[in-house]
Design a protein around this motif. Structure first.
Motif, PDB file in Angstrom:
ATOM      1  N   ARG A 345       0.839  -1.206   0.000  1.00 11.40           N
ATOM      2  CA  ARG A 345       0.000   0.000   0.000  1.00 11.40           C
ATOM      3  C   ARG A 345       0.873   1.255   0.000  1.00 11.40           C
ATOM      4  O   ARG A 345       1.902   1.313   0.684  1.00 11.40           O
ATOM      5  CB  ARG A 345      -0.941   0.017   1.204  1.00 11.40           C
ATOM      6  CG  ARG A 345      -2.023  -1.043   1.137  1.00 11.40           C
ATOM      7  CD  ARG A 345      -3.119  -0.761   2.169  1.00 11.40           C
ATOM      8  NE  ARG A 345      -2.611  -0.868   3.526  1.00 11.40           N
ATOM      9  CZ  ARG A 345      -2.569  -1.987   4.224  1.00 11.40           C
ATOM     10  NH1 ARG A 345      -2.996  -3.126   3.673  1.00 11.40           N
ATOM     11  NH2 ARG A 345      -2.121  -2.007   5.455  1.00 11.40           N
ATOM     12  N   THR A 346       0.460   2.251  -0.758  1.00 13.22           N
ATOM     13  CA  THR A 346       1.216   3.490  -0.869  1.00 13.22           C
ATOM     14  C   THR A 346       1.143   4.275   0.434  1.00 13.22           C
ATOM     15  O   THR A 346       0.058   4.529   0.964  1.00 13.22           O
ATOM     16  CB  THR A 346       0.675   4.351  -2.024  1.00 13.22           C
ATOM     17  OG1 THR A 346       0.838   3.629  -3.253  1.00 13.22           O
ATOM     18  CG2 THR A 346       1.418   5.669  -2.118  1.00 13.22           C
ATOM     19  N   LEU A 347       2.298   4.672   0.946  1.00 11.66           N
ATOM     20  CA  LEU A 347       2.377   5.446   2.179  1.00 11.66           C
ATOM     21  C   LEU A 347       2.735   6.907   1.919  1.00 11.66           C
ATOM     22  O   LEU A 347       2.418   7.777   2.729  1.00 11.66           O
ATOM     23  CB  LEU A 347       3.421   4.828   3.114  1.00 11.66           C
ATOM     24  CG  LEU A 347       3.205   3.352   3.475  1.00 11.66           C
ATOM     25  CD1 LEU A 347       4.373   2.836   4.300  1.00 11.66           C
ATOM     26  CD2 LEU A 347       1.895   3.161   4.212  1.00 11.66           C
ATOM     27  N   TRP A 348       3.422   7.159   0.786  1.00 13.64           N
ATOM     28  CA  TRP A 348       3.838   8.522   0.462  1.00 13.64           C
ATOM     29  C   TRP A 348       4.233   8.580  -1.003  1.00 13.64           C
ATOM     30  O   TRP A 348       4.749   7.617  -1.555  1.00 13.64           O
ATOM     31  CB  TRP A 348       5.030   8.923   1.337  1.00 13.64           C
ATOM     32  CG  TRP A 348       5.504  10.327   1.145  1.00 13.64           C
ATOM     33  CD1 TRP A 348       5.060  11.446   1.786  1.00 13.64           C
ATOM     34  CD2 TRP A 348       6.513  10.768   0.231  1.00 13.64           C
ATOM     35  NE1 TRP A 348       5.732  12.559   1.333  1.00 13.64           N
ATOM     36  CE2 TRP A 348       6.636  12.173   0.393  1.00 13.64           C
ATOM     37  CE3 TRP A 348       7.335  10.107  -0.682  1.00 13.64           C
ATOM     38  CZ2 TRP A 348       7.532  12.918  -0.347  1.00 13.64           C
ATOM     39  CZ3 TRP A 348       8.233  10.857  -1.429  1.00 13.64           C
ATOM     40  CH2 TRP A 348       8.332  12.246  -1.254  1.00 13.64           C
ATOM     41  N   THR A 349       3.963   9.717  -1.649  1.00 14.53           N
ATOM     42  CA  THR A 349       4.424   9.947  -3.018  1.00 14.53           C
ATOM     43  C   THR A 349       5.017  11.347  -3.110  1.00 14.53           C
ATOM     44  O   THR A 349       4.636  12.259  -2.365  1.00 14.53           O
ATOM     45  CB  THR A 349       3.277   9.825  -4.046  1.00 14.53           C
ATOM     46  OG1 THR A 349       2.254  10.787  -3.728  1.00 14.53           O
ATOM     47  CG2 THR A 349       2.688   8.424  -4.037  1.00 14.53           C
ATOM     48  N   GLY A 350       5.958  11.539  -4.035  1.00 17.58           N
ATOM     49  CA  GLY A 350       6.564  12.846  -4.222  1.00 17.58           C
ATOM     50  C   GLY A 350       7.420  12.886  -5.466  1.00 17.58           C
ATOM     51  O   GLY A 350       7.677  11.843  -6.095  1.00 17.58           O
TER      52      GLY A 350
END
Length: 381
Positions: A345-350
């Motif tokens: 599961r995605t926890l952070w994007t940047g």
């Protein structure tokens, strides 16, 4: 901050230590920040160039750094208090002894020179023990669990320097070994394939089991050099990602017995695996397949998650998935997604105005890395 081009970030005791500078200029420096706030705690200029490998490490409240001498005849080991940056000691080392090999169970810095193996207290710089292994060619080469493996098949206990056993002809290939239960996992010359994966009893050096590992000889200077063994071993499962002997599918073994526990459903050719074909994560493996990274559970081989990016970097319980984009000739950026290694599961994007990222480090819910421009990022996930 200038990226040193090597292992650059270490996290310990709520602090983030960073190596900056180069191995070809006398610009080496250490920077230490509070991990929670980013506040700078101290900085130390070393007035030298970094060693090409093993630039720095943190052990027992001490930061150890290794630099080159200007005449390239050896180097200097520098020791600093990790909390304050106060210099504790500095010592020259010869070319043959250069390295920052820390025996983690004992907390000692291990070095070798003139046929001796030496265990040093990193806080004081004083020698705890010295063991004569009779020849410079028997110098320490591999640290694994409680043992220091020297040339010509000699194993030394890291806490005391006592010689434990000698196995004539035993020399781990790639200078790699990994503790596994009461055993020792290493690469050795193969019997039916060029390279075998072998588990030996740590107490005696006797072979417990062996399995063909790969059908080609690795190029130590190329991209298919020996893979670090910890990338193959989460828990007590050992993963065999490459074809060797009669094996045609990625296969997992019980590392304690050498018995097969499961195989992946597709062949190596169908999966599209290359020489360096897996990355270990907590409780699983990430395979860089032709259609993107695929994470399998270590205990039974079930699929955890799949991603559509090409690059995967792992640290602790996290995986960093990244790719580079380009809008015009001079406009590049890197998109990063941090996922939980267990569930995907995605926890952070940047996004970052850089085409490269250093190796990440993690502590608790913080992930830290340097980008290609030398900017330090701490991400709370």
């Amino acid at each position: 901050m200038v990226n040193s081009g090597g292992p650059d970030v270490a996290l310990a005791d709520g602090r983030c230590h960073v190596a900056a500078g180069h191995y070809y200029k006398e610009t080496a420096a250490l920077h230490t920040f509070d991990l929670a706030t980013g506040r700078r705690l101290w900085r130390a200029s070393l007035n030298a160039a970094w060693a090409r490998e093993a630039r720095f490490t943190v052990i027992g409240g001490t930061v150890l750094a290794l630099t080159q001498d200007p005449d390239h005849q050896g180097g200097q080991v520098h020791a600093f208090d990790a909390a304050t940056g106060e210099r504790r000691w500095r010592r020259p080392v010869s070319t043959s002894a250069m390295g920052l090999e820390v025996h983690r169970p004992s907390g000692l810095l291990i070095s070798g020179e003139d046929g001796l193996v030496i265990g040093t207290d990193p806080r004081t710089g004083h020698r705890r023990w010295v063991t004569d292994v009779s020849s410079p060619y028997d110098a320490p080469r591999v640290l694994a669990g409680d043992l220091i493996l020297c040339g010509r098949g000699t194993a030394v206990l890291g806490r005391t320097g006592k010689k434990l056993w000698t196995r004539s002809g035993f020399q781990p290939q790639g200078d790699l070994a990994h503790p596994l239960g009461e055993g020792l996992l290493c690469y050795e010359a193969g019997r039916t394939a060029p390279v075998d994966l072998v588990c030996r009893a740590a107490a005696t050096g006797e072979v417990r089991w062996r399995s063909p590992f790969r059908n080609t000889e690795p190029d130590p200077l190329g991209t298919d050099a020996f893979q670090p063994l910890d990338e193959l071993v989460p828990g007590t499962t050992v993963f065999l990602p490459l074809a060797a002997g009669s094996r045609r599918k990625p296969t997992a073994l019980n590392g304690l017995t050498g018995e097969q526990t499961w195989t992946y459903g597709s062949t190596y050719e169908e999966v599209g695996l290359k020489e360096r074909a897996t990355t270990g994560v907590a409780g699983g493996f990430v395979l860089p397949t032709g259609s993107g990274p695929l994470c399998l559970a270590a205990d039974d081989g079930t699929r955890r998650w799949r991603a559509d990016t090409r690059r995967v970097q792992t640290t602790g319980a996290y995986a960093l998935l990244s790719g580079t984009g380009q809008a015009r000739v001079f406009q590049h950026w890197t998109s990063v997604r941090i996922v939980g290694a267990g569930h995907g599961r995605t926890l952070w994007t940047g996004q970052f105005d850089s085409t490269a990222m250093g190796e990440p480090a993690a502590s608790g819910d913080s992930v830290v890395f340097l980008d290609g421009s030398g900017t330090l990022w701490a991400i709370r996930v």
